[in-house]
Design an enzyme around this catalytic site. Sequence first.
Site, PDB file in Angstrom:
ATOM      1  N   ASP A   1      -3.676   5.766   6.254  1.00  0.00           N
ATOM      2  CA  ASP A   1      -5.126   6.978   6.917  1.00  0.00           C
ATOM      3  C   ASP A   1      -6.057   6.550   7.605  1.00  0.00           C
ATOM      4  OD1 ASP A   1      -5.392   9.389   5.980  1.00  0.00           O
ATOM      5  OD2 ASP A   1      -7.513   9.123   5.198  1.00  0.00           O
TER       6      ASP A   1
ATOM      7  N   PHE B   1      -1.843  16.289   3.961  1.00  0.00           N
ATOM      8  CA  PHE B   1      -1.614  14.932   2.605  1.00  0.00           C
ATOM      9  C   PHE B   1      -0.674  15.530   2.338  1.00  0.00           C
ATOM     10  CE2 PHE B   1      -3.305  15.224  -1.403  1.00  0.00           C
ATOM     11  CZ  PHE B   1      -4.805  14.376  -1.396  1.00  0.00           C
TER      12      PHE B   1
ATOM     13  N   ARG C   1       1.523  12.140  -9.542  1.00  0.00           N
ATOM     14  CA  ARG C   1       1.596  10.610  -8.918  1.00  0.00           C
ATOM     15  C   ARG C   1       2.668  10.451  -9.987  1.00  0.00           C
ATOM     16  NH1 ARG C   1      -2.836   7.411  -7.622  1.00  0.00           N
ATOM     17  NH2 ARG C   1      -4.838   7.905  -8.449  1.00  0.00           N
TER      18      ARG C   1
ATOM     19  N   GLU D   1       0.976  -1.185  -0.328  1.00  0.00           N
ATOM     20  CA  GLU D   1      -0.219  -0.111  -0.297  1.00  0.00           C
ATOM     21  C   GLU D   1       1.161   1.665  -0.137  1.00  0.00           C
ATOM     22  OE1 GLU D   1      -2.474   1.163  -0.109  1.00  0.00           O
ATOM     23  OE2 GLU D   1      -4.131   1.284   0.487  1.00  0.00           O
ATOM     24  N   ASP D   2       0.564   2.348  -0.376  1.00  0.00           N
ATOM     25  CA  ASP D   2       0.294   3.385  -0.662  1.00  0.00           C
ATOM     26  C   ASP D   2       1.295   4.238   0.873  1.00  0.00           C
ATOM     27  OD1 ASP D   2      -1.798   4.770  -0.806  1.00  0.00           O
ATOM     28  OD2 ASP D   2      -1.357   5.385  -2.195  1.00  0.00           O
TER      29      ASP D   2
HETATM   30  P1  IMP Z   1      -6.794   4.602   4.375  1.00  0.00           P
HETATM   31  O1  IMP Z   1      -8.461   3.412   3.886  1.00  0.00           O
HETATM   32  O2  IMP Z   1      -8.474   5.485   5.023  1.00  0.00           O
HETATM   33  O3  IMP Z   1      -6.188   3.832   5.535  1.00  0.00           O
HETATM   34  O4  IMP Z   1      -7.183   5.062   2.872  1.00  0.00           O
HETATM   35  C1  IMP Z   1      -6.203   5.037   2.634  1.00  0.00           C
HETATM   36  C2  IMP Z   1      -5.932   5.816   1.206  1.00  0.00           C
HETATM   37  O5  IMP Z   1      -6.431   7.052   1.194  1.00  0.00           O
HETATM   38  C3  IMP Z   1      -4.812   5.600   0.283  1.00  0.00           C
HETATM   39  O6  IMP Z   1      -4.207   4.503  -0.756  1.00  0.00           O
HETATM   40  C4  IMP Z   1      -4.668   6.363  -0.548  1.00  0.00           C
HETATM   41  O7  IMP Z   1      -5.196   6.147  -1.754  1.00  0.00           O
HETATM   42  C5  IMP Z   1      -5.487   7.310   0.574  1.00  0.00           C
HETATM   43  N1  IMP Z   1      -4.985   8.648   0.983  1.00  0.00           N
HETATM   44  C6  IMP Z   1      -4.555   9.117   2.314  1.00  0.00           C
HETATM   45  N2  IMP Z   1      -4.494   9.765   2.389  1.00  0.00           N
HETATM   46  C7  IMP Z   1      -3.506  10.545   1.574  1.00  0.00           C
HETATM   47  C8  IMP Z   1      -2.682  11.326   1.156  1.00  0.00           C
HETATM   48  O8  IMP Z   1      -2.776  12.155   1.737  1.00  0.00           O
HETATM   49  N3  IMP Z   1      -2.532  11.188  -0.137  1.00  0.00           N
HETATM   50  C9  IMP Z   1      -2.670  10.613  -1.732  1.00  0.00           C
HETATM   51  N4  IMP Z   1      -3.548   9.977  -1.109  1.00  0.00           N
HETATM   52  C10 IMP Z   1      -4.215  10.023   0.329  1.00  0.00           C
HETATM   53 MG    MG Z   2      -4.542   3.703  -2.232  1.00  0.00          MG
END
Ligand code: IMP
Ligand code: MG
Length: 186
Positions: free
Chosen positions: A110, A159, A172, A106-107
């Site tokens: 959050d 962000f 990206r 995963e990138d």
């Molecule tokens: P989660 O389910 O809230 O943990 O979401 C994670 C996903 O939200 C990541 O895979 C990203 O695609 C997106 N995301 C969360 N924070 C950022 C950020 O700071 N920049 C870009 N994408 C983000």
């Molecule tokens: Mg993502």
Amino acid sequence: MPKRNIKNDILRILVTEDEIQQIVKMISARIDAYYADRDSRLLLLGILKGSVVFMGDLMKNISIPVEIDFMKVSSYGGGTSSGGSVNIILDLHRKDLSRTDILIVEDIIDSGRTLSYLVNYLKLKGAKSVRTCTLLDKPERREVDFQADWVGAVIPNEFVVGYGLDYDEQYRALPYIGILKPDVYS
Ligand code: IMP
Ligand code: MG
């Protein structure tokens, strides 16, 4: 008219290219060590689209045999905060996962909803094991209790874009992780 340079939209670099490459080496070494003595298959499962650049670097640095695949998910809830449920847009189609160790790539984490949902989903699908690695982690933003097995860098509640991560599908392709200038959002 000259093309716009995306680097001009970055206020500050949070994780440099060198730091990212050190993270990639550190995590790939741990993956090599952790999965070394298994007779099962290791599947690196990238979550589209944010993880593609990290996935590419990671797989080149791992020495043990790996397979790759991708899933695409979206979490609804509105705006910049997730908060809602997780939707599978592209599923993993494999018949028998009972001899497959899955490592989700995963990138960024959050709220934690995407990965906590996917780990559960893939275990229900019958994977031998499901572990997770993420380039970035924003623990301050967590809404569900979730901890990845391997984390590249913990970052503050900002962000970020670059190295696969987008704002409105842009940025990206940046080689580093940065914070956008405030006027980009308005
Ligand atoms: P989660 O389910 O809230 O943990 O979401 C994670 C996903 O939200 C990541 O895979 C990203 O695609 C997106 N995301 C969360 N924070 C950022 C950020 O700071 N920049 C870009 N994408 C983000
Ligand atoms: Mg993502």
